[in-house]
Design an enzyme around this catalytic site. Structure first.
Site, short mmCIF file in Angstrom:
data_model
loop_
_atom_site.label_atom_id
_atom_site.label_comp_id
_atom_site.label_asym_id
_atom_site.label_seq_id
_atom_site.Cartn_x
_atom_site.Cartn_y
_atom_site.Cartn_z
N ARG B 26 -3.70 -25.15 -5.39
CA ARG B 26 -2.47 -25.44 -6.13
C ARG B 26 -1.37 -24.49 -5.68
O ARG B 26 -1.63 -23.37 -5.27
CB ARG B 26 -2.70 -25.23 -7.64
CG ARG B 26 -3.81 -26.09 -8.23
CD ARG B 26 -3.48 -27.56 -8.16
NE ARG B 26 -2.22 -27.86 -8.86
CZ ARG B 26 -2.15 -28.22 -10.13
NH1 ARG B 26 -3.23 -28.33 -10.84
NH2 ARG B 26 -0.98 -28.48 -10.68
N CYS B 27 -0.12 -24.96 -5.78
CA CYS B 27 1.01 -24.09 -5.48
C CYS B 27 0.99 -22.91 -6.44
O CYS B 27 0.63 -23.09 -7.58
CB CYS B 27 2.34 -24.86 -5.63
SG CYS B 27 2.91 -25.49 -4.06
N PRO B 28 1.33 -21.69 -6.02
CA PRO B 28 1.96 -21.38 -4.73
C PRO B 28 0.98 -21.05 -3.59
O PRO B 28 1.43 -20.60 -2.54
CB PRO B 28 2.79 -20.14 -5.07
CG PRO B 28 1.98 -19.44 -6.12
CD PRO B 28 1.28 -20.52 -6.90
#
Lengths: 378, 96
Positions: B26-28
């Site tokens: 998942r971001c970041p």
């Protein structure tokens, strides 16, 4: 240092005047204001005074003001305008024109009809006015109304409402203004058909909104509400309505000094983060923006972690990416702007914020960001 | 007969020097991975480097272009992976 709270747009302490109104009326404003008995009449009188307070501030009649739960007000306003347009001389108009950066409630309410038309924004989230104008002037589109925010509450940018009002007025198209995040803090251009706004904006109760209808707009009452004094039946309790009205009155009474001082604080914070923190995207129009909002995205930082890190040292912030993480999608506003969607921080200053709280925030922010970045290995 | 324009459109991006597979992150995290490579390159005397990032978090569709803007890197292609498992971002980092 006591707690420093910078998440006013999601709720803030009630303004003193609202607290006084609530405690003053708590024993008188509990009955159903539509009942003809003495207790009902008493509640009805208190509600009418609340309507009157908002009406005076916005230059409309008290009949034009009603109070609603925030999660239904957008739908009420959009449906009401559509009903009025279709019940009037344009039965076939069913499309709503909006920007792509409206709040979810507005986007949802406007998707329920025809084909919604949505106009994009620039990198500051300012709506593309020429595209908006082209759509307004396109007589082939079955437009029933335009819905536009007064300002984007996620990044603070004020929308060119005055200009859009000129275009809608020229073709006699109703305009719904979403003044959530803005009413009480900036001047809102007159001439809209209806306006909605959330009371948390002006230190009123959370989850309560006002709907205001312009006298010049031919609002057709919902047939099920015939006999109700106001144009729209109130759907929150009288006490909350009273608190919302009293808070709006006290916040507006503090203008323009209040917004001037809030803007000085946010300008200070914007400059500080821009100068002192590397790899940061400071968002929204640098000048033409809400006085109490500062938003930035911190490269390589997890927004939720950063919010927890700051909370541990006494600072409450709003994190756009925290909402996004819950929904599994990045914020639609940040996506439309082409901004960095992770590491997003939204600071919204409450009306009672102090200089020392702002200084404390700036003293702890760089360390918290360095910590979160170091933990991520950058 | 295929015309020139469609050949241009179908031209594959250059062969990557570095491939980073962040599908499932998942971001970041995917952007942090790009950042790590950039930091490493900053200490080296390098020619232009072609980086390829594979990712499936929808936020990377915004964040990789934003990262390139902030780091003066050049995003030259974004392609959907043929097996539907995400996107391929091709980025060129030039020497500073």
């Amino acid at each position: 240092m006591s707690r420093c709270y910078f998440d006013a747009l999601s709720g803030q302490p009630l303004a003193d005047q609202a607290l006084a109104a609530v405690s003053g009326f708590i024993f008188q404003a509990w009955a159903d204001p539509e009942q003809p008995h003495h207790e009902g009449a008493q509640a009805s009188q208190i509600l009418e005074a609340a309507r009157q307070t908002v009406a005076v501030r916005l230059g409309v009649s008290s009949r034009a003001v009603s109070f609603h739960p925030s999660n239904v007000v957008a739908e009420l306003a959009v449906n009401g305008i559509l009903r009025s347009v279709q019940g009037g001389s344009h039965p076939n108009r069913n499309s709503v024109l909006t920007s792509r950066v409206e709040r979810d409630d507005i986007l949802r309410a406007t998707s329920a009809f025809g084909t919604p038309i949505r106009v994009g924004v620039d990198s500051n989230a300012r709506v593309n006015v020429s595209q908006l104008r082209d759509a307004i002037d396109d007589s082939a589109l079955p437009l029933a109304l335009v819905a536009l925010q007064a300002a984007n509450a996620e990044v603070g940018t004020i929308q060119p409402l005055a200009e859009v009002l000129r275009y809608t007025a020229a073709v006699n198209l109703p305009l719904l203004v979403d003044a959530t995040g803005a009413l009480g803090l900036i001047e809102i251009e007159g001439g809209w058909s209806a306006l909605i706004a959330d009371a948390a904006t002006w230190a009123g109760p959370r989850g309560v909104s006002v709907l205001v209808i312009n006298p010049s707009f031919r609002w057709q009452q919902d047939p099920r509400e015939r006999g109700v004094t106001a144009l729209v039946r109130d759907t929150v309790d009288v006490l909350n309505s009273t608190a919302a009205a009293a808070a709006l009155d006290s916040t507006m009474a503090r203008q323009p000094a209040l917004s001037d001082s809030l803007k000085r604080f946010t300008t200070q914070i914007r400059q500080f983060v821009g100068d002192q923190i590397a790899d940061i995207d400071v968002l929204g129009d640098p000048d033409n923006r809400l006085p109490h909002v500062v938003t930035f995205s911190v490269l390589y930082a997890d927004g939720e972690r950063l919010a927890r890190e700051l909370d541990a040292v006494g600072v409450a912030i709003g994190s756009g990416s925290a909402c996004a993480a819950r929904a599994g999608l990045p914020s639609h506003v940040l996506v439309e702007m082409g901004a960095l969607t992770h590491g997003n921080v939204r600071l919204s200053l409450p009306v009672n914020v102090t200089q020392s709280q702002v200084e404390y925030l700036m003293s702890v922010l760089p360390k918290a960001i360095n910590q979160v970045r170091a933990d991520a290995g950058v | 007969m295929t015309n020139d324009q469609s050949i241009e459109a179908q031209m594959p991006p250059p062969i990557p020097d570095i491939t980073i597979d962040e599908r499932g992150s998942r971001c970041p995290v995917p952007v942090i991975a790009l950042g790590r490579v950039l930091r490493k390159l900053a200490h080296e005397d390098h020619r232009s480097v072609v980086m390829e990032l594979l990712a499936d978090d929808p936020a990377t569709r915004s964040d990789v272009p934003a990262w390139c803007r902030m780091q003066q890197a050049n995003l030259i292609a974004v392609q959907e992976l043929p097996d539907g498992t995400g996107w391929r971002f091709t980025v060129i980092v030039s020497p500073r």
